[in-house]
Design an enzyme around this catalytic site. Structure first.
Site, PDB file in Angstrom:
ATOM      1  CG  ASP A  42      -0.249  -0.022   2.188  1.00  0.00           C
ATOM      2  OD1 ASP A  42       0.735  -0.423   2.401  1.00  0.00           O
ATOM      3  OD2 ASP A  42      -1.186  -0.574   3.758  1.00  0.00           O
ATOM      4  CB  SER A  43       4.552   1.665   0.125  1.00  0.00           C
ATOM      5  OG  SER A  43       5.354   0.447  -0.401  1.00  0.00           O
ATOM      6  CG  ASP A  81       0.168  -3.700   2.600  1.00  0.00           C
ATOM      7  OD1 ASP A  81       0.755  -4.735   2.872  1.00  0.00           O
ATOM      8  OD2 ASP A  81       1.141  -2.947   1.568  1.00  0.00           O
ATOM      9  CE  LYS A 110       3.030  -6.124   3.778  1.00  0.00           C
ATOM     10  NZ  LYS A 110       3.175  -4.899   4.315  1.00  0.00           N
ATOM     11  CD  GLU A 112       0.454  -1.357   7.739  1.00  0.00           C
ATOM     12  OE1 GLU A 112      -0.091  -0.348   8.917  1.00  0.00           O
ATOM     13  OE2 GLU A 112       0.631  -1.019   6.853  1.00  0.00           O
ATOM     14  CD  GLU A 180       7.821  -0.586   8.153  1.00  0.00           C
ATOM     15  OE1 GLU A 180       6.666  -1.156   7.116  1.00  0.00           O
ATOM     16  OE2 GLU A 180       7.263   0.716   7.819  1.00  0.00           O
TER      17      GLU A 180
HETATM   18  O1  KIV Z   1       3.280  -1.154   1.775  1.00  0.00           O
HETATM   19  C1  KIV Z   1       5.273  -1.508   1.912  1.00  0.00           C
HETATM   20  O2  KIV Z   1       5.870  -1.509   0.770  1.00  0.00           O
HETATM   21  C2  KIV Z   1       5.495  -2.448   2.941  1.00  0.00           C
HETATM   22  C3  KIV Z   1       6.614  -3.136   3.437  1.00  0.00           C
HETATM   23  C4  KIV Z   1       7.334  -1.922   3.725  1.00  0.00           C
HETATM   24  C5  KIV Z   1       6.461  -4.001   3.403  1.00  0.00           C
HETATM   25  O3  KIV Z   1       4.258  -2.310   3.743  1.00  0.00           O
END
Ligand code: KIV
Length: 262
Positions: A42-43, A81, A110, A112, A180
């Site tokens: 989600d980055s 994500d 993934k 969180e 992280e």
């Molecule tokens: O969104 C992302 O890029 C991440 C990584 C930094 C682990 O969650």
């Protein structure tokens, strides 16, 4: 790489390399690389769309980028994500969100956090046949609650909580865990306590694998330089030199030549 290779790699003490990726041409490059696992993080909201935090990532964004990346990959395991609050809805709606990411081409999601609600959601998804990667430590979707992008687990009490969260996520059925921004010693303790692999970012070298963001690793941005990032290429300089060379060639009428003309 397939799901079972995660545990195999941990047992064989062979490190896992994970990299974020957000678009088709980049995925085609990754497809030719030695990277084990790809994350449509989600980055993307920050790295690609220019937002200030990952809170701005949406299901639509994640689906679009997951589809683009999936088209370019052949062999790497693809994780996507679940964006901000998209697993904090009803179980039925969470399942629909996960369905959309897997139908977009992800092999796993993934999520969180590690509170009891999240663990229950993960148990439900794993029972439904969905591989889930956990994410603890600095969880950027909670940046406002954490009071900024800070190293987590420095105090003994916080470290003990993170270790417990890691154990809870393993019990809930996660096949791997991102850790992280925690001290290296804590990441090592968590890694040793679990039978599933840990993948670190800003968590030292003792985790079972590492993950970095595409634009950070390739040096494509120079505004954000956290200590845990190593630029493995000078991407911005290389691209800028190419773009300026093109502009100069146009200015001097030395492009196109006959070779590039009809
Ligand atoms: O969104 C992302 O890029 C991440 C990584 C930094 C682990 O969650």
């Amino acid at each position: 790489m397939k799901i079972h290779d995660f545990k195999r790699k941990k047992v064989q003490q062979s490190k896992i390399s994970m990299l974020t990726c957000y678009d088709y041409p980049s995925a085609c490059i990754v497809a030719e690389s030695q990277i084990d696992c790809v994350l449509v993080g989600d980055s993307v909201a920050m790295a690609v769309h220019g937002h200030k935090s990952t809170i701005m990532a949406t299901m639509e964004m994640m689906i679009l980028h997951t589809e683009s990346v999936a088209r370019g990959l052949h062999q790497q395991f693809l994780v996507s994500d679940l964006p901000f609050l998209c697993h904090r809805v009803s179980q039925a709606d969470t399942t629909q969100n996960v369905r959309k990411l897997l139908q977009a081409g992800a092999h796993a999601v993934k999520i969180e956090g590690a509170d009891p609600d999240v663990c229950q959601t993960i148990r439900h998804l794993v029972t439904a046949g969905i591989p889930v990667m956990g994410h603890i430590g600095l969880t950027p979707q909670s940046v406002h609650q954490l009071g900024g992008y800070k190293v987590q687990g420095k105090a003994d009490e916080q470290a003990a909580l993170l270790l417990q969260q890691a154990r809870d996520l393993e019990t809930a059925g996660c096949f791997a865990l991102v850790i992280e921004c925690v001290p290296q010693a804590l990441a090592k303790a968590i890694t040793q306590a679990l039978s599933i692999p840990t993948i670190g970012i800003g968590a030292g070298v003792e985790t079972d694998g590492q993950v970095l963001v595409w634009h950070d690793l390739l040096g494509l941005q120079t505004e954000f330089n956290p200590r845990f990032v190593k630029k493995f290429a000078q991407g911005k300089e290389t691209l800028l030199a190419g773009i300026n060379s093109y502009a100069e060639h146009v200015q001097q009428a030395s492009f196109p030549t006959l070779e590039h003309s009809f």
